[in-house]
Scaffold this motif. Structure first.
Motif, PDB file in Angstrom:
ATOM      1  N   SER A   1      40.304  37.259 -26.182  1.00 40.18           N
ATOM      2  CA  SER A   1      40.350  36.168 -25.213  1.00 40.18           C
ATOM      3  C   SER A   1      39.095  36.281 -24.363  1.00 40.18           C
ATOM      4  O   SER A   1      38.300  37.210 -24.530  1.00 40.18           O
ATOM      5  CB  SER A   1      41.595  36.262 -24.330  1.00 40.18           C
ATOM      6  OG  SER A   1      41.408  37.238 -23.332  1.00 40.18           O
ATOM      7  N   PHE A   2      38.927  35.330 -23.440  1.00 42.77           N
ATOM      8  CA  PHE A   2      37.764  35.394 -22.559  1.00 42.77           C
ATOM      9  C   PHE A   2      37.808  36.628 -21.662  1.00 42.77           C
ATOM     10  O   PHE A   2      36.800  37.030 -21.106  1.00 42.77           O
ATOM     11  CB  PHE A   2      37.680  34.132 -21.705  1.00 42.77           C
ATOM     12  CG  PHE A   2      37.257  32.937 -22.494  1.00 42.77           C
ATOM     13  CD1 PHE A   2      35.942  32.775 -22.888  1.00 42.77           C
ATOM     14  CD2 PHE A   2      38.178  31.980 -22.863  1.00 42.77           C
ATOM     15  CE1 PHE A   2      35.550  31.691 -23.633  1.00 42.77           C
ATOM     16  CE2 PHE A   2      37.796  30.882 -23.607  1.00 42.77           C
ATOM     17  CZ  PHE A   2      36.480  30.728 -23.998  1.00 42.77           C
ATOM     18  N   LEU A   3      38.985  37.207 -21.498  1.00 48.73           N
ATOM     19  CA  LEU A   3      39.123  38.401 -20.667  1.00 48.73           C
ATOM     20  C   LEU A   3      39.122  39.675 -21.499  1.00 48.73           C
ATOM     21  O   LEU A   3      39.285  40.766 -20.977  1.00 48.73           O
ATOM     22  CB  LEU A   3      40.429  38.330 -19.866  1.00 48.73           C
ATOM     23  CG  LEU A   3      40.560  37.161 -18.910  1.00 48.73           C
ATOM     24  CD1 LEU A   3      41.947  37.142 -18.287  1.00 48.73           C
ATOM     25  CD2 LEU A   3      39.496  37.230 -17.831  1.00 48.73           C
TER      26      LEU A   3
ATOM     27  N   TYR B   1      34.881  34.767 -28.402  1.00 46.92           N
ATOM     28  CA  TYR B   1      34.697  33.980 -27.179  1.00 46.92           C
ATOM     29  C   TYR B   1      33.355  34.301 -26.538  1.00 46.92           C
ATOM     30  O   TYR B   1      32.987  35.478 -26.419  1.00 46.92           O
ATOM     31  CB  TYR B   1      35.859  34.285 -26.221  1.00 46.92           C
ATOM     32  CG  TYR B   1      37.182  33.986 -26.883  1.00 46.92           C
ATOM     33  CD1 TYR B   1      37.738  32.721 -26.825  1.00 46.92           C
ATOM     34  CD2 TYR B   1      37.840  34.953 -27.644  1.00 46.92           C
ATOM     35  CE1 TYR B   1      38.922  32.434 -27.474  1.00 46.92           C
ATOM     36  CE2 TYR B   1      39.033  34.674 -28.296  1.00 46.92           C
ATOM     37  CZ  TYR B   1      39.564  33.409 -28.211  1.00 46.92           C
ATOM     38  OH  TYR B   1      40.729  33.107 -28.861  1.00 46.92           O
TER      39      TYR B   1
ATOM     40  N   ILE C   1      34.013  28.904 -27.584  1.00 47.49           N
ATOM     41  CA  ILE C   1      34.965  29.459 -28.550  1.00 47.49           C
ATOM     42  C   ILE C   1      34.333  29.315 -29.928  1.00 47.49           C
ATOM     43  O   ILE C   1      34.008  28.201 -30.345  1.00 47.49           O
ATOM     44  CB  ILE C   1      36.304  28.708 -28.512  1.00 47.49           C
ATOM     45  CG1 ILE C   1      36.942  28.838 -27.126  1.00 47.49           C
ATOM     46  CG2 ILE C   1      37.256  29.240 -29.581  1.00 47.49           C
ATOM     47  CD1 ILE C   1      38.109  27.908 -26.918  1.00 47.49           C
TER      48      ILE C   1
ATOM     49  N   PRO D   1      34.481  18.458 -25.521  1.00 47.60           N
ATOM     50  CA  PRO D   1      35.015  19.700 -26.109  1.00 47.60           C
ATOM     51  C   PRO D   1      36.372  19.532 -26.781  1.00 47.60           C
ATOM     52  O   PRO D   1      36.723  20.324 -27.648  1.00 47.60           O
ATOM     53  CB  PRO D   1      35.136  20.630 -24.892  1.00 47.60           C
ATOM     54  CG  PRO D   1      34.233  20.068 -23.869  1.00 47.60           C
ATOM     55  CD  PRO D   1      34.204  18.597 -24.084  1.00 47.60           C
ATOM     56  N   THR D   2      37.155  18.555 -26.358  1.00 50.20           N
ATOM     57  CA  THR D   2      38.506  18.438 -26.914  1.00 50.20           C
ATOM     58  C   THR D   2      38.651  17.260 -27.870  1.00 50.20           C
ATOM     59  O   THR D   2      39.763  16.874 -28.214  1.00 50.20           O
ATOM     60  CB  THR D   2      39.539  18.311 -25.780  1.00 50.20           C
ATOM     61  OG1 THR D   2      39.166  17.204 -24.958  1.00 50.20           O
ATOM     62  CG2 THR D   2      39.602  19.563 -24.943  1.00 50.20           C
TER      63      THR D   2
ATOM     64  N   PHE E   1      32.396  24.525 -23.565  1.00 48.08           N
ATOM     65  CA  PHE E   1      33.070  23.759 -22.524  1.00 48.08           C
ATOM     66  C   PHE E   1      32.882  24.437 -21.178  1.00 48.08           C
ATOM     67  O   PHE E   1      32.317  25.531 -21.095  1.00 48.08           O
ATOM     68  CB  PHE E   1      34.562  23.607 -22.850  1.00 48.08           C
ATOM     69  CG  PHE E   1      35.374  24.876 -22.711  1.00 48.08           C
ATOM     70  CD1 PHE E   1      35.187  25.938 -23.584  1.00 48.08           C
ATOM     71  CD2 PHE E   1      36.322  25.005 -21.715  1.00 48.08           C
ATOM     72  CE1 PHE E   1      35.932  27.103 -23.459  1.00 48.08           C
ATOM     73  CE2 PHE E   1      37.075  26.166 -21.585  1.00 48.08           C
ATOM     74  CZ  PHE E   1      36.874  27.210 -22.461  1.00 48.08           C
ATOM     75  N   ILE E   2      33.353  23.749 -20.134  1.00 45.67           N
ATOM     76  CA  ILE E   2      33.263  24.315 -18.791  1.00 45.67           C
ATOM     77  C   ILE E   2      34.616  24.909 -18.455  1.00 45.67           C
ATOM     78  O   ILE E   2      35.613  24.194 -18.359  1.00 45.67           O
ATOM     79  CB  ILE E   2      32.901  23.244 -17.738  1.00 45.67           C
ATOM     80  CG1 ILE E   2      31.643  22.501 -18.142  1.00 45.67           C
ATOM     81  CG2 ILE E   2      32.736  23.898 -16.364  1.00 45.67           C
ATOM     82  CD1 ILE E   2      30.422  23.376 -18.280  1.00 45.67           C
ATOM     83  N   GLN E   3      34.627  26.192 -18.276  1.00 42.31           N
ATOM     84  CA  GLN E   3      35.876  26.872 -17.948  1.00 42.31           C
ATOM     85  C   GLN E   3      36.050  26.838 -16.431  1.00 42.31           C
ATOM     86  O   GLN E   3      35.154  27.217 -15.690  1.00 42.31           O
ATOM     87  CB  GLN E   3      35.789  28.305 -18.425  1.00 42.31           C
ATOM     88  CG  GLN E   3      37.115  28.999 -18.508  1.00 42.31           C
ATOM     89  CD  GLN E   3      36.964  30.379 -19.120  1.00 42.31           C
ATOM     90  OE1 GLN E   3      35.997  31.083 -18.852  1.00 42.31           O
ATOM     91  NE2 GLN E   3      37.904  30.767 -19.945  1.00 42.31           N
ATOM     92  N   GLU E   4      37.207  26.351 -16.023  1.00 42.73           N
ATOM     93  CA  GLU E   4      37.460  26.260 -14.586  1.00 42.73           C
ATOM     94  C   GLU E   4      38.867  26.773 -14.329  1.00 42.73           C
ATOM     95  O   GLU E   4      39.833  26.034 -14.339  1.00 42.73           O
ATOM     96  CB  GLU E   4      37.325  24.816 -14.101  1.00 42.73           C
ATOM     97  CG  GLU E   4      37.399  24.702 -12.603  1.00 42.73           C
ATOM     98  CD  GLU E   4      37.427  23.259 -12.147  1.00 42.73           C
ATOM     99  OE1 GLU E   4      37.618  22.369 -12.984  1.00 42.73           O
ATOM    100  OE2 GLU E   4      37.263  23.037 -10.945  1.00 42.73           O
ATOM    101  N   GLU E   5      38.952  28.070 -14.083  1.00 42.97           N
ATOM    102  CA  GLU E   5      40.263  28.683 -13.903  1.00 42.97           C
ATOM    103  C   GLU E   5      40.856  28.265 -12.572  1.00 42.97           C
ATOM    104  O   GLU E   5      42.050  28.085 -12.428  1.00 42.97           O
ATOM    105  CB  GLU E   5      40.132  30.190 -13.977  1.00 42.97           C
ATOM    106  CG  GLU E   5      41.443  30.914 -14.061  1.00 42.97           C
ATOM    107  CD  GLU E   5      41.255  32.414 -14.068  1.00 42.97           C
ATOM    108  OE1 GLU E   5      42.212  33.094 -13.770  1.00 42.97           O
ATOM    109  OE2 GLU E   5      40.138  32.886 -14.352  1.00 42.97           O
ATOM    110  N   PHE E   6      39.992  28.146 -11.558  1.00 42.63           N
ATOM    111  CA  PHE E   6      40.434  27.666 -10.258  1.00 42.63           C
ATOM    112  C   PHE E   6      39.275  26.881  -9.647  1.00 42.63           C
ATOM    113  O   PHE E   6      38.121  27.008 -10.103  1.00 42.63           O
ATOM    114  CB  PHE E   6      40.870  28.815  -9.351  1.00 42.63           C
ATOM    115  CG  PHE E   6      39.874  29.926  -9.239  1.00 42.63           C
ATOM    116  CD1 PHE E   6      38.866  29.879  -8.296  1.00 42.63           C
ATOM    117  CD2 PHE E   6      39.930  31.019 -10.095  1.00 42.63           C
ATOM    118  CE1 PHE E   6      37.946  30.904  -8.199  1.00 42.63           C
ATOM    119  CE2 PHE E   6      39.007  32.047  -9.994  1.00 42.63           C
ATOM    120  CZ  PHE E   6      38.005  31.986  -9.050  1.00 42.63           C
ATOM    121  N   PRO E   7      39.514  26.043  -8.612  1.00 38.80           N
ATOM    122  CA  PRO E   7      38.459  25.186  -8.073  1.00 38.80           C
ATOM    123  C   PRO E   7      37.240  26.007  -7.663  1.00 38.80           C
ATOM    124  O   PRO E   7      37.364  27.042  -7.014  1.00 38.80           O
ATOM    125  CB  PRO E   7      39.119  24.534  -6.858  1.00 38.80           C
ATOM    126  CG  PRO E   7      40.572  24.597  -7.125  1.00 38.80           C
ATOM    127  CD  PRO E   7      40.795  25.840  -7.919  1.00 38.80           C
TER     128      PRO E   7
END
Lengths: 151, 553
Positions: free
Chosen positions: A107-109, A88, A75, A149-150, A61-67
């Motif tokens: 996690s991704f972090l 991840y 995953i 993705p969902t 998927f496309i991870q977009e934490e902020f614009p």
């Protein structure tokens, strides 16, 4: 040194720097066109590794934490006899048919715990090795069944 | 503590068999090993003391009645055993149960393990099929956690990340039934431990940041059939909830008071999270403590901790019940520490404040705008899911606090990670994350003592009749404080971050303190040091571990 020689030298330096950076990073950012890989995948286990992986599922998927922070990520759930191993995929790269990613734990972090290295046979179809300290090296074939993705 | 009589009998029988097999005779106090290792109090220690429900007792106090380990000898505490929880486990927010001789613990990927409480041997592992793909929506971080199981009548009850309530055999780990409590396509996911009581299993759903509609529901423990559901907010597109909005979701197990047949539970923020203009009014029943009839789900009262929330200030941590003499009158009270950095002490009958809310971290916030504003606490601040402990001896609750301010900015946009946050949240550069650990008198509403802690405190607290209160930090340091005055009596460096609070149990007359370590998802994920999730048991005379740094406060 004459001006054209200086320019050529600078150009050569810039090109070599770009090439070196690209080579050390293992290719271009991402896995190519989003449409070619985003979605959900069935996993066929070709070789189960030392942990005896039996099956799994991959979501890209496309991870977009902020614009403006769009970044493809994945995953990956791998199922052994006793565990659901969820890892991840980050820092996706591609070169030709090759597709690579770092494998993160927790996690991704989380910390980098291994590597994803494979080839995209065609859009939505990937064969790859996933290596982590806990799983060993697992050989997997991924077949996309949904582009969402969902769902 | 409350134990089922047949269960006690079985546990006693098991202990007797084990002792006989070890040549320890039929002594119910644990025989000579316990007497030697545990000092003079060992003779009075009970043979078996369980931790059978989330907070050890129905009041959810996290107070252990054993005093074998106490302020006088806690310095002799050392490692009894340590067990890793499988490959690629990096987070640990599971609060174990201990029943008979066995520990029941979950992993962040929904496995359940039965572990021998004396040796650390894993007897069985239940690994359910779980769809983790919806973790794309958990803050965009892919975080999955599981905060534990509930137990009743030989069954364990598990909520899987993909919203299935499952019953499994406590003895064998075999699945008995499974019931879907919510469609994962809504963005809902599960992280909480359920609560089991009197043939019912109480569950909620998580995911306010995705606009999930919060609910608490009761299921039949024998069949998995839904008995009642209470929605915490109206349906999307009705009343104050805009299309795509919702909230009021639940992250921790409800507390049941059998005496009044009441279920108490805290709820999360409204959504869209940062854009209040789209959801007028107080946004009931978000960020609230709810008291519901356990039999029907009918609302008895509510107390909203944060009306028209603009900062993601959930009332997330589990509710604690207590009895206290206040102004000469015995009161039944409710305690809950919110993400807004305030401890609430309420009348359990009415939901009214017993005292004004008590602050335990820095509080300085304004409504977010389209320009970044610094908000304290930030959305990962105050007290998260961290359970309080309550000691009836000190009449105090113990609060884990997170000191973490964040910049918030309204963008009106839906981001892939969270569909309804509607903005940015950013930790300022060079921020030193820290925490607090605070004791507050429930009979005075005043701070008794407070420590500034070197890291965010996410795991919660556990108190004991030995005059101790335990908690762990993100460096992996387990602390034992004097519950009365906060004196730092003992530390052990476990090398893995805390996302839970210890549990305390006794087997064969030996008291154990059990820590589950591996890190809390939101505060530890950038700071994970050594890799792995472990369960580590301590007892008097165990292997010494190194200590941590000296505390300031």
């Amino acid at each position: 040194m004459k001006r054209p020689s200086v320019i050529l030298l600078l150009l050569a330096l810039i090109l070599s720097a770009v090439f070196a950076a690209s080579a050390s990073a293992g290719g271009k950012e991402g896995w190519g066109r989003y449409g070619s890989f985003i979605g959900r995948y069935h996993v066929k286990v070709l070789s189960g590794g030392s942990a005896g992986v039996r099956g799994g599922e991959l979501t890209m998927f496309i991870q977009e934490e902020f614009p403006g922070s769009e970044e493809p990520a994945g995953i990956l759930k791998l199922r052994t006899k006793r565990n659901n191993d969820v890892v991840y995929l980050k820092e996706l790269k591609h070169r030709g048919r090759a597709r690579t990613a770092l494998v993160k734990g927790g996690s991704f972090l989380g910390p980098t715990i291994g590597r994803f290295s494979g080839k995209m046979r065609r859009p939505g179809r990937i064969v790859a090795n996933v290596s982590t300290r806990s799983l060993g090296t697992v050989e997997l074939a991924f077949t996309r069944y949904s582009r969402k993705p969902t769902q | 503590m409350r134990l089922k009589a047949p269960f006690l009998a079985l546990a006693a029988l098991a202990v007797t068999i084990v002792l006989a097999a070890c040549g320890g005779g039929s002594s119910s106090d644990g025989g000579s090993t316990a007497a030697t290792a545990n000092g003079p109090n060992a003779a009075s220690a009970p043979s078996i003391e369980d931790w059978p429900v989330f907070g050890r007792d129905r009041d959810n106090t996290r107070f252990a009645t054993q005093d074998e380990i106490n302020t006088g000898n806690v310095g002799e505490l050392g490692e009894a055993w340590s067990t890793g929880l499988g490959p690629d486990q990096y987070l640990m927010e599971s609060f174990p149960l201990v029943i008979g001789e066995n520990v029941y613990v979950t992993t962040s990927t929904d496995e359940v393990m039965q572990i021998n409480g004396k040796t650390g041997h894993i007897n069985w592992t239940y690994a359910p099929e779980v769809d983790f793909s919806q973790s794309t929506g958990v803050g965009g971080y892919g975080i999955t956690v599981n905060r534990g199981v509930a137990a009743e009548d030989g069954k364990l009850f598990l909520l899987t990340f993909d919203n299935n309530l499952q019953a499994i055999s406590q003895r064998t780990g075999e699945r008995l039934w499974s019931s879907q409590v919510e469609d994962p396509a809504t963005g809902a996911y599960e992280s909480m431990a359920p609560t089991a009581y009197d043939g019912k299993v109480y569950v909620g759903v998580s995911g306010s940041e995705d606009g999930v509609r919060g609910k608490i529901a009761a299921y039949d423990a024998k069949t998995g059939k839904e008995l009642w559901t209470f929605y915490t907010v109206p349906k999307a597109g009705t009343k104050w909830v805009p299309e795509g909005g919702g909230g009021g979701t639940i992250y921790m197990p409800p507390t049941v008071d059998p005496a009044t047949n009441t279920v108490y539970v805290g709820t999360g923020n409204p959504a869209p999270v940062l854009v209040g203009a789209k959801r007028p009014g107080r946004n009931l029943y978000t960020d609230s403590i709810l008291a519901l009839d356990a039999g029907t789900g009918k609302l008895k009262w509510f107390h909203q901790e944060q009306a028209h929330d603009l900062w993601d200030y959930d009332a997330e941590s589990p509710v604690v019940l207590f009895n206290a003499e206040i102004n000469g009158e015995m009161k039944r009270g409710v305690a809950e520490a919110g993400k807004n950095g305030l401890l609430f002490l309420l009348d359990a009958k009415t939901g009214e404040d017993l005292f004004p809310p008590v602050g335990f971290v820095k509080r300085d916030h304004t409504p977010p705008t389209t320009k970044p504003t610094l908000e304290c606490p930030g959305p990962v601040g105050g007290s998260q899911y961290s359970p309080l402990a309550y000691s009836p001896e000190t009449q105090a609750v113990y609060i884990s606090g997170i000191e973490l301010c964040m910049y918030l900015r309204v963008t009106y946009e839906n981001h892939n990670g969270e569909k309804q946050f509607a903005g940015d949240r950013v930790v300022p550069k060079d921020t030193e994350k820290s925490g607090t650990f605070t004791a507050v008198g429930v009979n005075t509403g005043k701070v008794i003592w407070k420590h500034d802690m070197p890291t965010p405190m996410d795991g919660g607290a556990t108190a004991s009749a030995g005059g101790l209160v335990f908690t762990g930090d993100q460096q992996g340091i387990l602390y034992a404080f004097d519950a009365a005055n906060g004196e730092d009596l003992w530390q052990a460096d476990l090398k893995l971050a805390f996302g839970t609070a210890p549990v305390i149990y006794s087997i064969g007359g030996t008291q154990y303190v059990l820590a589950t370590v591996g890190g809390a998802a939101l505060t530890a994920s950038e700071e994970l040091g050594e890799i792995g999730a472990r369960v580590i048991a301590f007892k008097l005379g165990g292997k010494k571990l190194p200590t941590g740094p000296e505390l300031k406060g």
